[in-house]
Scaffold this active site. Structure first.
Site, PDB file in Angstrom:
ATOM      1  N   HIS A 243       0.802  -1.229   0.000  1.00 16.77           N
ATOM      2  CA  HIS A 243       0.000   0.000   0.000  1.00 16.77           C
ATOM      3  C   HIS A 243       0.840   1.287   0.000  1.00 16.77           C
ATOM      4  CE1 HIS A 243      -3.447  -2.596   1.046  1.00 16.77           C
ATOM      5  NE2 HIS A 243      -2.742  -3.075   2.047  1.00 16.77           N
TER       6      HIS A 243
HETATM    7  O1  RIB Z   1      -5.166  -0.380   4.764  1.00 13.19           O
HETATM    8  C1  RIB Z   1      -3.784  -0.292   4.549  1.00 13.19           C
HETATM    9  C2  RIB Z   1      -3.192   0.834   5.331  1.00 13.19           C
HETATM   10  O2  RIB Z   1      -3.412   0.615   6.724  1.00 13.19           O
HETATM   11  C3  RIB Z   1      -1.667   0.939   5.179  1.00 13.19           C
HETATM   12  O3  RIB Z   1      -1.276   2.262   5.347  1.00 13.19           O
HETATM   13  C4  RIB Z   1      -1.166   0.106   6.318  1.00 13.19           C
HETATM   14  O4  RIB Z   1       0.140   0.489   6.743  1.00 13.19           O
HETATM   15  C5  RIB Z   1      -2.152   0.454   7.396  1.00 13.19           C
HETATM   16  O5  RIB Z   1      -1.749   1.692   7.974  1.00 13.19           O
END
Ligand code: RIB
Ligand code: CA
Length: 314
Positions: A243
């Site tokens: 992500h």
């Molecule tokens: O849903 C994914 C996000 O939530 C990413 O930023 C992960 O690090 C958590 O913070």
């Protein structure tokens, strides 16, 4: 070469945050003014240590790391040790940090930096719950017009949620903070699950980090080995979505993304859909576009960039 882009990274490390920080520290296109930790994946006491561990891994112990909000604006903190492990950085064995944590509170740092630096020059890379950003806006509303852009990982629309059927983790943890940010008339690029779920850490891609001759390559592989196992099981895929590095990548190579300027509203009333990003992708309402929302990414281009940059680190 053009002047480096001044950025503040607001983060809740988390293995994917860690890789995003490594990418930023490896990229001369950025001037990292500071890293502000927030409670999210794991409690604040760990996210601020993890941010410093990663700076030292990257050979950048002079980076300024600040500690911020210990809990969301209104809701109880929800964490994700089931994904990131007890420390939040399970996977590689990283030494306890020796670099100092800055004494100034993260929110004060964000406000002071935005109020003293030239208006419109600073970009906020937001990788976790938006609590610090909302507190800074509340502390000093004038910063809204001085932020160049917020680039944030969060939300989901056609892809749904990852912590409830409706909500993505960062927004779900602090929906009130997210609503304050999206309502503040700040230029925002949002990178939701619709985009990040296309950026999977396949075996082939992770091996490229593992075989690097530096420290950061194998450490990145160890971070991803641990981080991806939960999502591989959940989604039945080869690899898990990476992500947060998508945020830095959008700033480095926006051409790797497809996006649209649309309205994003945040659900803060119903427990069933709490934290849902209601994205008006087909513009069926009169609600004014308030974000550039990314829907797809060139995953090969993303990993090519990430691999090339991690290889530059110690
Ligand atoms: O849903 C994914 C996000 O939530 C990413 O930023 C992960 O690090 C958590 O913070
Ligand atoms: Ca994160």
């Amino acid at each position: 070469m053009t002047k480096p882009l001044p950025i503040i990274i607001d983060t809740d490390p988390g293995q994917d945050d860690a890789v995003a920080i490594l990418l930023a520290l490896a990229s001369p296109e950025f001037e990292v003014l500071g890293i502000t930790a927030v409670a999210g994946n794991v409690p604040l006491a760990l996210t601020e240590i993890n941010a410093r561990k990663i700076c030292e891994l990257a050979g950048k112990p002079e980076t300024k790391v600040f500690s911020g909000a210990v809990r969301p604006l209104l809701r109880d903190l929800v964490t994700a040790e089931y994904v990131h492990g007890r420390t939040g950085l399970d996977g590689p064995v990283l030494p306890e940090p020796t670099m100092p944590l800055q004494k100034q509170h993260a929110v004060d740092f964000i406000v002071e930096t935005l109020m003293t630096r030239e208006a419109g020059t600073i970009t906020l890379c937001v990788l976790g719950p938006m609590t610090n950003i909302a507190l800074a806006l509340n502390r000093e509303p004038r910063i809204a017009s001085r932020i160049n852009r917020i680039v944030a990982m969060g939300g989901g629309f056609f892809e749904g949620g990852n912590v409830t059927p409706a909500a993505e983790f960062n927004i779900y943890v602090d929906p009130h903070a997210a609503r304050a940010v999206f309502d503040a008339d700040i230029p925002i690029t949002l990178i939701p699950l619709d985009c990040t779920h296309q950026a999977l850490t396949s075996r082939v891609r992770v091996e490229k980090f593992r075989v690097m001759k530096n420290k950061c390559g194998p450490a990145t592989a160890a971070l991803l080995d641990f981080f991806e196992r939960f999502d591989e099981q959940k989604y039945g895929t080869d690899g898990g979505p990476l992500h947060d590095p998508c945020v830095m990548t959008w700033l480095l190579k926006p051409e790797l993304f497809q996006s649209r300027d649309v309205n994003v509203a945040i659900e803060c009333e119903s427990e069933l859909t709490m934290g849902m990003t209601v994205v008006d992708w087909w513009k069926v309402t009169e609600r004014k576009p308030n974000a550039t929302v990314c829907r797809s990414i060139d995953a090969d281009g993303f990993f090519d960039l990430l691999t090339e940059r991690i290889a530059r680190l110690p």
